[in-house]
Design a protein around this motif. Structure first.
Motif, short mmCIF file in Angstrom:
data_model
loop_
_atom_site.label_atom_id
_atom_site.label_comp_id
_atom_site.label_asym_id
_atom_site.label_seq_id
_atom_site.Cartn_x
_atom_site.Cartn_y
_atom_site.Cartn_z
N ILE A 69 -13.95 57.53 53.63
CA ILE A 69 -14.54 57.20 52.34
C ILE A 69 -13.49 56.62 51.40
N SER A 70 -12.29 57.18 51.44
CA SER A 70 -11.22 56.70 50.59
C SER A 70 -10.85 55.26 50.92
N TYR A 72 -12.75 52.90 52.38
CA TYR A 72 -13.82 52.00 51.96
C TYR A 72 -13.88 51.88 50.43
N SER A 73 -13.50 52.95 49.76
CA SER A 73 -13.44 52.88 48.30
C SER A 73 -12.36 51.91 47.85
N TRP A 74 -11.23 51.90 48.57
CA TRP A 74 -10.18 50.92 48.28
C TRP A 74 -10.69 49.51 48.49
N LEU A 140 -19.06 49.70 49.32
CA LEU A 140 -19.69 50.80 48.60
C LEU A 140 -20.75 51.49 49.45
N ALA A 143 -19.04 53.52 52.15
CA ALA A 143 -18.44 54.73 51.59
C ALA A 143 -19.49 55.82 51.36
N SER A 144 -20.67 55.40 50.93
CA SER A 144 -21.74 56.38 50.67
C SER A 144 -22.63 56.62 51.89
#
Length: 379
Positions: A69-70, A72-74, A140, A143-144
């Motif tokens: 998740i981190s 993909y958030s980047w 996004l 990530a979700s």
């Protein structure tokens, strides 16, 4: 996968040794090596459990856990920055405004307003804004873990990899154009976009796992080839010279007018220069040569003429700075008293546009106007 067994001097230790029927060697070895008064940590490989590397690879692929998740958030953050930058440049391009260039000054604006800032007639920043927006949206959703259209995490990761591959390829191509077509020039927005697109690609690749990236190298090469071919085809048609020149470099040569100038041509050329009128053209343009020949040898030298390709021409050659500034759309082109006149202009038209007082040449000018009108009426 390995299991770690804690060995200590607690009462349960004897139970561990005595009840280890499946691994008698372990029990006996532990007794002899550690005894009951020591503690240790033993790594035991369980043959009936899945392979550790396969599990880790699968975890990276689906982006599960905090690290996925981190990452993909980047990606989403980098894509958002690119979206803001290209959105700003798209607004400037569509409104005809000048960009604020903190580094590079005028050369930055020249690059952003050059013909390389268009791909098949579409502003390049607009294409970039769409690409960054798509990458941000995908990141996004990954990530979700909420991808649309029933796309699973694995295929979603591959789509993001393909998108960032295309963006990195385009950035590499534009970096080459920047170094070859604009030597010594600087464009902070261009360099920022290169950094963002390559960062997006590397972050995506790291999140998927390098083994997965290597497995899909064929897909990436195909995407990169398509991007390169599309850009090269678009720019090869930019302001191309007549077909007879082909793809070879055409060195600049001055046009030569042999016919002498008439008194009217001399007086009109002198007047045009006095009012600041300018003629823009290209040395390979036949209509430009015809316009100069209309004035004759002496008068043609009096005209304030601007050559748009002073260093020669080949496919993709940039217009001179002055020609780009007025946004040339064809040759020849006149700018008289702030008004643009496209194409070859007859003497009566030039005289009217510049406020020329014909005086003793009124009759001759009227005759030329009549001849021009008759020529225009012919089918």
């Amino acid at each position: 996968m390995a299991t770690l067994i804690n060995l200590s001097s607690s009462p349960n230790s004897s139970t561990l040794f005595s009840n280890n029927k499946h691994h008698p060697y372990i029990s006996n070895q532990l007794k002899s090596d550690w005894g009951y008064g020591r503690s240790g940590l033993l790594r035991v490989k369980c043959l009936n459990e899945p392979n550790r590397d396969a599990v880790e690879s699968e975890a990276k692929l689906v982006g599960s856990g905090g690290s996925g998740i981190s990452s993909y958030s980047w990606c989403a953050a980098l894509g958002g920055l690119g979206f803001v930058e290209t959105g700003y440049l798209s607004y400037l391009k569509l409104t005809g405004s000048d960009a604020f260039c903190p580094v590079g000054g005028g050369s930055c604006g020249d690059i952003l307003n050059s013909d390389y800032a268009l791909v098949y007639g579409i502003p390049l920043p607009l294409i970039g804004m769409f690409a960054y927006g798509a990458a941000t949206f995908l990141a996004l959703k990954l990530a979700s873990k909420d991808l649309p259209f029933g796309i699973d995490q694995s295929n979603g990761g591959l789509i993001l990899l393909g998108t960032t591959t295309a963006m990195a390829t385009a950035s590499a191509y534009f970096l080459y154009i920047l170094n070859t077509q604009f030597p010594g020039a600087s464009c902070s927005y261009c360099l920022a976009s290169v950094v963002l697109s390559f960062s997006l690609f590397l972050t995506t690749a790291k999140n998927l796992g390098w083994q997965k990236v290597r497995d899909e190298v064929g897909l990436q090469l195909c995407i990169a080839g398509l991007v390169f071919a599309a850009l090269n085809n678009s720019y090869s048609a930019t302001l191309s010279p007549p077909a007879r020149f082909g793809e070879n470099f055409l060195p600049y040569y001055p046009t030569e007018i042999k016919a002498p100038s008439s008194p009217l041509a001399l007086k009109l050329a002198t007047h045009l220069r006095s009012v600041g009128a300018k003629m823009y053209g290209a040395f390979w343009c036949s209509h430009c040569l015809e316009q100069k020949a209309m004035f004759g040898r002496e008068a043609a030298k009096l005209i304030d003429y601007v050559e748009c390709f002073p260093d020669g021409f080949k496919s993709g050659t940039e217009l001179s700075k002055e020609c780009k500034k007025i946004k040339i759309e064809g040759f020849p082109m006149w700018v008289i008293n702030g008004q643009v006149y496209k194409g070859l202009q007859e003497f009566p038209e030039l005289a009217k546009a510049s406020g020329f007082e014909a005086g003793e040449f009124s009759g001759e000018l009227a005759e030329l106007a009549k001849q021009s009108a008759e020529a225009n009426m012919q089918p």
